[in-house]
Enzyme design. Structure first.
Site, PDB file in Angstrom:
ATOM      1  N   LYS A  58       0.833  -1.218   0.000  1.00  0.00           N
ATOM      2  CA  LYS A  58       0.000   0.000   0.000  1.00  0.00           C
ATOM      3  C   LYS A  58       0.860   1.257   0.000  1.00  0.00           C
ATOM      4  N   GLY A 122       9.320 -21.622  16.571  1.00  0.00           N
ATOM      5  CA  GLY A 122       8.656 -22.467  17.558  1.00  0.00           C
ATOM      6  C   GLY A 122       8.139 -23.755  16.943  1.00  0.00           C
ATOM      7  N   ILE A 192      -2.681  -9.946  -5.952  1.00  0.00           N
ATOM      8  CA  ILE A 192      -1.288  -9.477  -5.915  1.00  0.00           C
ATOM      9  C   ILE A 192      -0.853  -9.036  -7.306  1.00  0.00           C
ATOM     10  N   GLU A 211      -2.989 -15.017 -17.098  1.00  0.00           N
ATOM     11  CA  GLU A 211      -3.902 -15.670 -16.148  1.00  0.00           C
ATOM     12  C   GLU A 211      -4.409 -16.986 -16.754  1.00  0.00           C
ATOM     13  N   VAL A 245       1.082 -20.329 -18.028  1.00  0.00           N
ATOM     14  CA  VAL A 245       2.539 -20.300 -18.142  1.00  0.00           C
ATOM     15  C   VAL A 245       3.084 -21.721 -18.024  1.00  0.00           C
ATOM     16  N   VAL A 277       0.918 -16.511  -7.987  1.00  0.00           N
ATOM     17  CA  VAL A 277      -0.077 -17.555  -8.256  1.00  0.00           C
ATOM     18  C   VAL A 277      -0.743 -18.063  -6.976  1.00  0.00           C
ATOM     19  N   ARG A 279      -0.956 -18.177  -2.376  1.00  0.00           N
ATOM     20  CA  ARG A 279      -0.132 -18.439  -1.196  1.00  0.00           C
ATOM     21  C   ARG A 279      -0.574 -19.759  -0.565  1.00  0.00           C
ATOM     22  N   ALA A 327      -5.693 -10.163   6.310  1.00  0.00           N
ATOM     23  CA  ALA A 327      -5.159  -9.776   7.605  1.00  0.00           C
ATOM     24  C   ALA A 327      -6.271  -9.616   8.645  1.00  0.00           C
ATOM     25  N   HIS A 451     -23.461  15.969   2.288  1.00  0.00           N
ATOM     26  CA  HIS A 451     -23.318  16.352   0.887  1.00  0.00           C
ATOM     27  C   HIS A 451     -22.261  17.437   0.761  1.00  0.00           C
TER      28      HIS A 451
HETATM   29  P1  FAD Z   1       1.495 -13.990   8.540  1.00  0.00           P
HETATM   30  O1  FAD Z   1       1.298 -12.538   8.393  1.00  0.00           O
HETATM   31  O2  FAD Z   1       2.063 -14.738   7.386  1.00  0.00           O
HETATM   32  O3  FAD Z   1       2.418 -14.182   9.828  1.00  0.00           O
HETATM   33  C1  FAD Z   1       2.855 -15.424  10.233  1.00  0.00           C
HETATM   34  C2  FAD Z   1       4.083 -15.226  11.072  1.00  0.00           C
HETATM   35  O4  FAD Z   1       4.424 -16.465  11.663  1.00  0.00           O
HETATM   36  C3  FAD Z   1       5.310 -14.783  10.290  1.00  0.00           C
HETATM   37  O5  FAD Z   1       5.842 -13.626  10.866  1.00  0.00           O
HETATM   38  C4  FAD Z   1       6.286 -15.954  10.396  1.00  0.00           C
HETATM   39  O6  FAD Z   1       7.640 -15.546  10.474  1.00  0.00           O
HETATM   40  C5  FAD Z   1       5.837 -16.568  11.696  1.00  0.00           C
HETATM   41  N1  FAD Z   1       6.183 -17.978  11.830  1.00  0.00           N
HETATM   42  C6  FAD Z   1       5.963 -18.982  10.947  1.00  0.00           C
HETATM   43  N2  FAD Z   1       6.373 -20.143  11.472  1.00  0.00           N
HETATM   44  C7  FAD Z   1       6.868 -19.872  12.694  1.00  0.00           C
HETATM   45  C8  FAD Z   1       7.421 -20.660  13.714  1.00  0.00           C
HETATM   46  N3  FAD Z   1       7.556 -21.987  13.602  1.00  0.00           N
HETATM   47  N4  FAD Z   1       7.821 -20.036  14.836  1.00  0.00           N
HETATM   48  C9  FAD Z   1       7.707 -18.697  14.984  1.00  0.00           C
HETATM   49  N5  FAD Z   1       7.172 -17.909  14.062  1.00  0.00           N
HETATM   50  C10 FAD Z   1       6.746 -18.491  12.935  1.00  0.00           C
HETATM   51  N6  FAD Z   1      -4.339  -8.871   3.353  1.00  0.00           N
HETATM   52  C11 FAD Z   1      -5.248  -7.904   3.599  1.00  0.00           C
HETATM   53  O7  FAD Z   1      -6.179  -8.125   4.387  1.00  0.00           O
HETATM   54  N7  FAD Z   1      -5.141  -6.677   3.020  1.00  0.00           N
HETATM   55  C12 FAD Z   1      -4.143  -6.382   2.156  1.00  0.00           C
HETATM   56  O8  FAD Z   1      -4.082  -5.260   1.638  1.00  0.00           O
HETATM   57  C13 FAD Z   1      -3.181  -7.379   1.856  1.00  0.00           C
HETATM   58  N8  FAD Z   1      -2.162  -7.129   1.016  1.00  0.00           N
HETATM   59  C14 FAD Z   1      -1.216  -8.097   0.803  1.00  0.00           C
HETATM   60  C15 FAD Z   1      -0.175  -7.816  -0.075  1.00  0.00           C
HETATM   61  C16 FAD Z   1       0.797  -8.763  -0.323  1.00  0.00           C
HETATM   62  C17 FAD Z   1       1.933  -8.443  -1.267  1.00  0.00           C
HETATM   63  C18 FAD Z   1       0.741 -10.017   0.344  1.00  0.00           C
HETATM   64  C19 FAD Z   1       1.813 -11.050   0.121  1.00  0.00           C
HETATM   65  C20 FAD Z   1      -0.299 -10.312   1.201  1.00  0.00           C
HETATM   66  C21 FAD Z   1      -1.300  -9.354   1.430  1.00  0.00           C
HETATM   67  N9  FAD Z   1      -2.375  -9.607   2.277  1.00  0.00           N
HETATM   68  C22 FAD Z   1      -3.317  -8.646   2.500  1.00  0.00           C
HETATM   69  C23 FAD Z   1      -2.542 -10.900   2.955  1.00  0.00           C
HETATM   70  C24 FAD Z   1      -2.049 -10.765   4.411  1.00  0.00           C
HETATM   71  O9  FAD Z   1      -0.703 -10.336   4.421  1.00  0.00           O
HETATM   72  C25 FAD Z   1      -2.193 -12.095   5.125  1.00  0.00           C
HETATM   73  O10 FAD Z   1      -3.535 -12.544   5.015  1.00  0.00           O
HETATM   74  C26 FAD Z   1      -1.845 -11.945   6.603  1.00  0.00           C
HETATM   75  O11 FAD Z   1      -0.535 -11.480   6.766  1.00  0.00           O
HETATM   76  C27 FAD Z   1      -2.024 -13.267   7.330  1.00  0.00           C
HETATM   77  O12 FAD Z   1      -1.740 -13.076   8.688  1.00  0.00           O
HETATM   78  P2  FAD Z   1      -1.205 -14.260   9.607  1.00  0.00           P
HETATM   79  O13 FAD Z   1      -0.903 -13.631  10.921  1.00  0.00           O
HETATM   80  O14 FAD Z   1      -2.116 -15.406   9.530  1.00  0.00           O
HETATM   81  O15 FAD Z   1       0.164 -14.747   8.913  1.00  0.00           O
HETATM   82  P1  NAD Z   2      -4.783 -15.228  -6.070  1.00  0.00           P
HETATM   83  O1  NAD Z   2      -5.311 -16.567  -5.761  1.00  0.00           O
HETATM   84  O2  NAD Z   2      -5.605 -14.022  -5.813  1.00  0.00           O
HETATM   85  O3  NAD Z   2      -4.375 -15.168  -7.621  1.00  0.00           O
HETATM   86  C1  NAD Z   2      -3.484 -16.092  -8.231  1.00  0.00           C
HETATM   87  C2  NAD Z   2      -3.878 -16.246  -9.687  1.00  0.00           C
HETATM   88  O4  NAD Z   2      -2.857 -16.961 -10.368  1.00  0.00           O
HETATM   89  C3  NAD Z   2      -5.171 -17.032  -9.873  1.00  0.00           C
HETATM   90  O5  NAD Z   2      -6.092 -16.246 -10.595  1.00  0.00           O
HETATM   91  C4  NAD Z   2      -4.708 -18.276 -10.645  1.00  0.00           C
HETATM   92  O6  NAD Z   2      -5.675 -18.733 -11.577  1.00  0.00           O
HETATM   93  C5  NAD Z   2      -3.461 -17.792 -11.346  1.00  0.00           C
HETATM   94  N1  NAD Z   2      -2.515 -18.852 -11.747  1.00  0.00           N
HETATM   95  C6  NAD Z   2      -2.106 -19.920 -11.013  1.00  0.00           C
HETATM   96  N2  NAD Z   2      -1.200 -20.663 -11.719  1.00  0.00           N
HETATM   97  C7  NAD Z   2      -1.035 -20.049 -12.928  1.00  0.00           C
HETATM   98  C8  NAD Z   2      -0.233 -20.311 -14.097  1.00  0.00           C
HETATM   99  N3  NAD Z   2       0.603 -21.377 -14.175  1.00  0.00           N
HETATM  100  N4  NAD Z   2      -0.319 -19.479 -15.161  1.00  0.00           N
HETATM  101  C9  NAD Z   2      -1.140 -18.390 -15.095  1.00  0.00           C
HETATM  102  N5  NAD Z   2      -1.921 -18.101 -14.018  1.00  0.00           N
HETATM  103  C10 NAD Z   2      -1.866 -18.903 -12.934  1.00  0.00           C
HETATM  104  O7  NAD Z   2      -3.382 -15.148  -5.307  1.00  0.00           O
HETATM  105  P2  NAD Z   2      -2.385 -13.937  -5.110  1.00  0.00           P
HETATM  106  O8  NAD Z   2      -2.732 -12.799  -5.977  1.00  0.00           O
HETATM  107  O9  NAD Z   2      -1.022 -14.541  -5.199  1.00  0.00           O
HETATM  108  O10 NAD Z   2      -2.673 -13.537  -3.609  1.00  0.00           O
HETATM  109  C11 NAD Z   2      -2.491 -14.488  -2.535  1.00  0.00           C
HETATM  110  C12 NAD Z   2      -3.371 -14.180  -1.363  1.00  0.00           C
HETATM  111  O11 NAD Z   2      -2.961 -12.992  -0.717  1.00  0.00           O
HETATM  112  C13 NAD Z   2      -4.811 -14.027  -1.775  1.00  0.00           C
HETATM  113  O12 NAD Z   2      -5.542 -15.081  -1.228  1.00  0.00           O
HETATM  114  C14 NAD Z   2      -5.269 -12.735  -1.181  1.00  0.00           C
HETATM  115  O13 NAD Z   2      -6.374 -12.918  -0.350  1.00  0.00           O
HETATM  116  C15 NAD Z   2      -4.099 -12.232  -0.352  1.00  0.00           C
HETATM  117  N6  NAD Z   2      -3.896 -10.812  -0.717  1.00  0.00           N
HETATM  118  C16 NAD Z   2      -4.867  -9.926  -0.365  1.00  0.00           C
HETATM  119  C17 NAD Z   2      -4.737  -8.612  -0.742  1.00  0.00           C
HETATM  120  C18 NAD Z   2      -5.810  -7.642  -0.376  1.00  0.00           C
HETATM  121  O14 NAD Z   2      -6.622  -7.962   0.484  1.00  0.00           O
HETATM  122  N7  NAD Z   2      -5.854  -6.465  -0.971  1.00  0.00           N
HETATM  123  C19 NAD Z   2      -3.641  -8.184  -1.462  1.00  0.00           C
HETATM  124  C20 NAD Z   2      -2.687  -9.126  -1.801  1.00  0.00           C
HETATM  125  C21 NAD Z   2      -2.823 -10.444  -1.413  1.00  0.00           C
END
Ligand code: FAD
Ligand code: NAD
Length: 478
Positions: A58, A122, A192, A211, A245, A277, A279, A327, A451
């Site tokens: 962001k 952990g 993403i 896609e 791909v 693709v 998580r 999150a 408004h």
């Molecule tokens: P995580 O945030 O993945 O945290 C897990 C933590 O556990 C990590 O710090 C890791 O180091 C730790 N951990 C793992 N194993 C161990 C262990 N054995 N011992 C100790 N620590 C450990 N979501 C939104 O809602 N809004 C968004 O705008 C958004 N944007 C995103 C943009 C990107 C580029 C990405 C990649 C994700 C985005 N997400 C967004 C998704 C969001 O980041 C995740 O849904 C969220 O972080 C999940 O929270 P969590 O606490 O479950 O896991």
């Molecule tokens: P996603 O599941 O949103 O999109 C992945 C896309 O990749 C899918 O549409 C899938 O069909 C495509 N794909 C898979 N294999 C492929 C291939 N071989 N060739 C072409 N296309 C292929 O996953 P993401 O964008 O990686 O995001 C991961 C997670 O992170 C999401 O579940 C999302 O909830 C979270 N996230 C949330 C936010 C937000 O809330 N704004 C922002 C970023 C990420």
């Protein structure tokens, strides 16, 4: 010596750190194990979200939107800007500063709440014991009455397109480039792909999203998804559907991407490739067999509605369990589990979960799509209001998109709200609240909206679902 806690949380992402803080607020002796090392190799709290996810993406989306506006949008407002310069390393450094301030903030909150941060990885071993392996390799053991696993998720890697330096990257790598690549290919036109594709497109890269599916954003209401595809394409994002791909090769400073579409095998040469693709849940090294915690068929930790695993007293929350990887979903589960452990009543309303894609315009939604209501045979009415008819959107010079509200015909309750447009993420809040409070369209009709605000579009769309919008022609009269 074994320290004993009321609760040990594994992982300090938005699920785990919120759970730990709520447990401490409720008077429980709490520890949180976190192993994250930031890019300076320093231990950090905040997980994916704060370090490499929600916040850094962001920060770059905000900065690049302003750059693009200044370069291409100000002229229409009567503002002539010349000599606009881009400093990508400074933009990335600003993002890093925001991340370190926020992750440092969580550290402060842990201290003020009396939470012990056990730095290291952990593992849940038998009898609710947790072994912590510090970064220097030393181990300690701790026990707890309750354990909350919040170890999150990691990007899915495609063996056919292995990561390679800063040329073939996942979402984390795409937040770090120090200059604007000429041409970027993104595998996956998901959330993403669209957010990070937008960042680099706004800075001037040519961006192609490949896609595999034939549908664009299938989880989004079809009318909104169609509008989004049209708008993003106009912005220069080349979104190719049914394009799977099949491999990539790094040749010098170029990446050759192989993919298949309806015309057969294709090849594309790009400067950078982003693999986006999806998580997957992270459970590597988190559980021993003796812990007895079951996974489901998709590798997620299996939990019930209260986020309790098959082992009483061991819970799991956030990305490591079923449900959307968001999150705020993880945080709400963290609060619920802490309150349940404290003996309180608590739950998460998964039916009212906001979703946002932070492109421009933003796409935001809650509740059911029109397609889901049709499939469920629900008797509904849809109401829409375009931002082109909003005085505030016109004043902002940001009139693309619309609000769509879905209403239950028999109960008058809101079943879903869908927005594509300016500040959609903030606008959605009132619909989330309306649905949480079980509001009727009549309630919304009686709610006064200032408004001129963008929120009037929400009001009008709700009224339009009932055939009584003021600033557009209604298809149906009451
Ligand atoms: P995580 O945030 O993945 O945290 C897990 C933590 O556990 C990590 O710090 C890791 O180091 C730790 N951990 C793992 N194993 C161990 C262990 N054995 N011992 C100790 N620590 C450990 N979501 C939104 O809602 N809004 C968004 O705008 C958004 N944007 C995103 C943009 C990107 C580029 C990405 C990649 C994700 C985005 N997400 C967004 C998704 C969001 O980041 C995740 O849904 C969220 O972080 C999940 O929270 P969590 O606490 O479950 O896991
Ligand atoms: P996603 O599941 O949103 O999109 C992945 C896309 O990749 C899918 O549409 C899938 O069909 C495509 N794909 C898979 N294999 C492929 C291939 N071989 N060739 C072409 N296309 C292929 O996953 P993401 O964008 O990686 O995001 C991961 C997670 O992170 C999401 O579940 C999302 O909830 C979270 N996230 C949330 C936010 C937000 O809330 N704004 C922002 C970023 C990420």
């Amino acid at each position: 010596m074994t320290d004993h806690y009321d609760v040990i949380v594994l992982g300090a992402g938005p699920a785990g750190y919120v759970a730990a803080i709520r447990c401490a607020q409720l008077g429980m002796k709490t520890a949180c194990v976190e192993k994250w090392l930031n890019k300076n190799d320093k231990p950090a709290l905040g997980g994916t979200c704060l370090n490499v996810g929600c916040i850094p993406s962001k920060a770059l989306l905000e900065a690049t939107e302003l750059y693009h506006e200044a370069k291409h949008g100000f002229d229409d407002l009567g503002i002539t800007c010349s000599d606009i310069k881009l400093d990508v390393p400074k933009m990335i450094a600003r993002k890093d500063k925001i991340v370190s301030e926020l992750t440092g903030g969580i550290e402060g909150l842990f201290k003020s709440n009396g939470i012990d941060w056990l730095v290291g990885a952990g593992t849940v071993i038998a009898d609710k014991h947790v072994r912590v392996k510090a970064h220097d390799g030393s181990t300690t053991e701790h026990s707890a009455d309750n354990i909350i696993i919040a170890t999150g998720s990691v990007p899915i890697e495609l063996p056919i397109t292995p990561l390679h330096g800063d040329a073939v990257v996942d979402s984390t790598g795409a937040l770090e480039w120090q200059s604007v690549p000429g041409k970027v290919c993104v595998i996956g036109a998901g959330i993403i792909g669209l957010e990070l594709g937008s960042v680099w497109r706004r800075l001037g890269s040519e961006v192609v999203l490949l896609e595999a599916m034939d549908a664009f954003l299938p989880m989004v209401d079809a009318q909104i998804a169609k509008d989004a595809k049209r708008t993003f394409t106009k912005q220069g994002l080349d979104i190719q559907l049914s394009a799977r791909v099949t491999g990539s090769t790094v040749k010098g400073d170029k990446v050759i991407v192989n993919y298949e579409n309806s015309d057969g095998a294709q090849t594309m040469e790009v400067d950078k490739l982003i693999v986006a693709v999806g998580r997957k849940a992270y459970v590597h090294g988190v559980l021993t067999d003796e812990a007895g915690v079951e996974l489901d068929e998709r590798g997620l930790i299996h939990v019930n509605d209260s986020c309790e695993t098959n082992v009483p007293g061991i819970y799991a929350i956030g990305d490591v369990v079923r449900g959307p990887m968001l999150a705020h979903k993880g945080s709400e589960e963290g609060v619920m589990v802490a309150e349940l452990i404290a003996g309180e009543t608590s739950s998460v309303n998964y039916d009212v979960m906001p979703n946002v894609i932070y492109t421009h315009p933003e796409v935001a939604w809650v509740g059911k799509t029109e397609e889901q209501l049709k499939a469920d045979g629900v008797d509904y009415q849809a109401g829409t209001f375009p931002f082109a008819a909003s005085g505030r959107a016109k004043a902002k010079g940001d009139t693309g998109g619309l609000v769509k509200i879905l209403r239950d015909k028999s109960t008058d309750r809101m079943l879903g709200a869908h927005v594509i447009g300016p500040s959609a993420s903030e606008l959605l809040g009132q619909s989330v609240l309306a649905m949480e409070f079980d509001a009727t369209i009549e309630d919304i009709a009686h709610t006064i909206h200032a408004h001129p605000t963008l929120s009037e579009a929400m009001h009008e769309a709700a009224l339009s679902a009932d055939g009584r919008a003021i600033h557009i022609a209604n298809r149906k009269r009451r």
